[in-house]
Design a protein around this motif. Structure first.
Motif, PDB file in Angstrom:
ATOM      1  N   ALA A 115       7.273  57.179 -19.863  1.00 13.26           N
ATOM      2  CA  ALA A 115       6.654  57.798 -18.693  1.00 13.26           C
ATOM      3  C   ALA A 115       7.713  58.620 -17.957  1.00 13.26           C
ATOM      4  CB  ALA A 115       6.087  56.704 -17.777  1.00 13.26           C
ATOM      5  N   PRO A 116       7.271  59.665 -17.228  1.00 15.06           N
ATOM      6  CA  PRO A 116       5.902  60.124 -17.005  1.00 15.06           C
ATOM      7  C   PRO A 116       5.434  61.084 -18.102  1.00 15.06           C
ATOM      8  CG  PRO A 116       7.383  61.439 -15.683  1.00 15.06           C
ATOM      9  CD  PRO A 116       8.244  60.417 -16.390  1.00 15.06           C
ATOM     10  N   TRP A 117       4.160  61.501 -17.972  1.00 17.08           N
ATOM     11  CA  TRP A 117       3.550  62.393 -18.960  1.00 17.08           C
ATOM     12  C   TRP A 117       3.144  63.694 -18.282  1.00 17.08           C
ATOM     13  CZ3 TRP A 117       3.992  60.042 -23.589  1.00 17.08           C
ATOM     14  CH2 TRP A 117       4.130  58.649 -23.582  1.00 17.08           C
ATOM     15  N   SER A 167       4.254  66.878  -8.693  1.00 23.20           N
ATOM     16  CA  SER A 167       3.691  65.911  -9.627  1.00 23.20           C
ATOM     17  C   SER A 167       3.657  66.479 -11.040  1.00 23.20           C
ATOM     18  CB  SER A 167       2.276  65.510  -9.206  1.00 23.20           C
ATOM     19  OG  SER A 167       1.373  66.591  -9.399  1.00 23.20           O
ATOM     20  N   THR A 209       2.373  61.178 -11.241  1.00 25.68           N
ATOM     21  CA  THR A 209       3.752  60.782 -10.969  1.00 25.68           C
ATOM     22  C   THR A 209       4.537  61.952 -10.376  1.00 25.68           C
ATOM     23  OG1 THR A 209       3.742  59.214 -12.797  1.00 25.68           O
ATOM     24  CG2 THR A 209       5.895  59.920 -11.984  1.00 25.68           C
ATOM     25  N   HIS A 240       7.096  64.669 -21.814  1.00 25.10           N
ATOM     26  CA  HIS A 240       7.059  63.258 -21.424  1.00 25.10           C
ATOM     27  C   HIS A 240       8.480  62.774 -21.191  1.00 25.10           C
ATOM     28  CE1 HIS A 240       8.450  62.517 -25.545  1.00 25.10           C
ATOM     29  NE2 HIS A 240       7.487  63.339 -25.938  1.00 25.10           N
ATOM     30  N   ASP A 293      -1.556  62.640 -14.900  1.00 29.43           N
ATOM     31  CA  ASP A 293      -0.429  61.846 -14.409  1.00 29.43           C
ATOM     32  C   ASP A 293       0.038  62.397 -13.059  1.00 29.43           C
ATOM     33  OD1 ASP A 293       1.939  60.419 -13.959  1.00 29.43           O
ATOM     34  OD2 ASP A 293       2.451  60.380 -16.088  1.00 29.43           O
TER      35      ASP A 293
END
Length: 382
Positions: A324-326, A277, A333, A315, A331
């Protein structure tokens, strides 16, 4: 005048089908695309137009201005002339037989007044926010998009090489930045940068001197670190790179910060792998910064490149400068193959001294690799 398509028709068709699949999962009958960047992504043109996409079937592009150019640029099959925005509902009804019961709009970027106007035109439609579906789709870049970014990286590298050869101590930072910009425009830089933000403004080229000089006018001088930012745009796709130039013998604390920053920059690239992530990556970089003695000094940057503890260390990037993502602590993600990221750690060593480096990378099947062609190093200029 003849305008060539920027985006292949096959690429446009794939994007439309992918969004329709997401719309069907979300039980969304139709979407109305109005924002210019999203229009470019789904149609191949950024003219004053509106794209209506049903959950099934062919979309229609309604062009208010400039119709001839949109016809030549866009990969959409059905392109209609639109004299007034108020004709949109009637045009949709004439094409499909009825209006949708649910309609998606880009509510993250549409001004309230504009969104309210669309709601007044579609009185019997339930309006939903379409933005999350679009942003999620645009996170993963196709090979065609990656090729555009690689071409941007090639031109950006030429600009850095030009800047290093051009640089003299007698120049001011503004002179250097403006000369780089002139050279970049000759290479095809599009000048304007796009942000998915109401404050749509960012500098394509910027030069900073550390430590701050007291000369008037502020010349670059000697014994300093020069930070050069080059943000490129090619065929609508952005690249964001920053490199440090050591001139003469900079102060020891500035050199130490620069070297630590380079280590953090390279560590992020090494650790940015599919399956993890963005938040976990941020956490590992924080630990690494602690080991270097800069844990309390590590910061992210906001939209204006101002240091912020809440700012990301990187980012996504693509048709907009910030996507996105950050890479921050919030975050969750998961990094996936096809994601393109700007890696941009910063160190706020003391008031008046903030340094950062930036490179663009691609997440592959098992690791990350540089899109940027400029070597990740501190360049020396005697």
């Amino acid at each position: 005048m003849n305008w060539k398509p920027l985006i292949p028709k096959e690429e446009i068709s794939k994007r439309i089908r992918a969004l329709q699949t997401r719309m069907q999962i979300a039980n969304l009958e139709a979407a109305l695309i109005a924002q210019r960047v999203d229009l470019l992504y789904f149609t191949g043109t950024a003219q004053n137009a509106y794209l209506f996409i049903p959950a099934e079937g062919n979309p229609i592009l309604m062009v208010k201005k400039y119709y001839p150019r949109a016809r030549q640029e866009s990969g959409i099959e059905i392109i209609l002339r639109l004299d007034s925005v108020k004709q949109i509902p009637d045009t949709i009804k004439a094409t499909y037989g009825n209006l949708p019961h649910t309609l998606g709009l880009e509510l993250d970027v549409l001004p309230y007044r504009e969104a309210s106007f669309y709601q007044s035109m579609f009185r019997d439609c339930h309006i939903e926010d379409l933005s999350a579906l679009i942003i999620e789709q645009r996170r993963i870049k196709s090979q065609w998009e990656i090729d555009q970014l690689k071409m941007a990286a090639s031109s950006s590298a030429q600009c850095f090489e030009f800047a290093l050869g051009l640089l003299t101590r007698e120049m001011t930072p503004i002179q250097l930045a403006s000369t780089i910009q002139k050279h970049a425009r000759k290479l095809g830089h599009a000048a304007k940068l796009r942000l998915r933000h109401h404050y749509e403004k960012a500098l394509p080229f910027n030069v900073r001197v550390w430590p701050l000089t007291r000369l008037t006018p502020p010349q670059i001088g000697t014994d300093c670190i020069l930070q050069v930012d080059i943000r490129w745009m090619f065929n609508g796709y952005h690249l964001d790179e920053t490199r440090l130039f050591a001139i003469g013998k900079p102060p020891s604390d500035v050199v130490q910060v620069s070297q630590a920053l380079l280590e953090m920059h390279n560590y992020i690239i090494d650790q940015a792998r599919p399956g993890r992530s963005a938040a976990s990556l941020y956490g590992d970089v924080k630990k690494m910064a602690n080991s270097l003695g800069y844990g309390d000094s590590m910061v992210g940057l906001d939209f204006m490149d101002r240091p912020s503890l809440a700012g990301p260390l990187g980012h996504g990037i693509g048709l907009e400068l910030f996507e996105a993502p950050w890479i921050n602590g919030m975050d969750k993600t998961v990094l996936m193959p096809g994601m393109i990221l700007t890696v941009k750690p910063a160190i706020l060593a003391r008031p008046g001294l903030i340094l950062y480096m930036a490179s663009v990378i691609k997440i592959t099947g098992d690791r990350s690799e540089l899109i940027s062609n400029v070597p990740a190093m501190i360049f020396e200029k005697s």
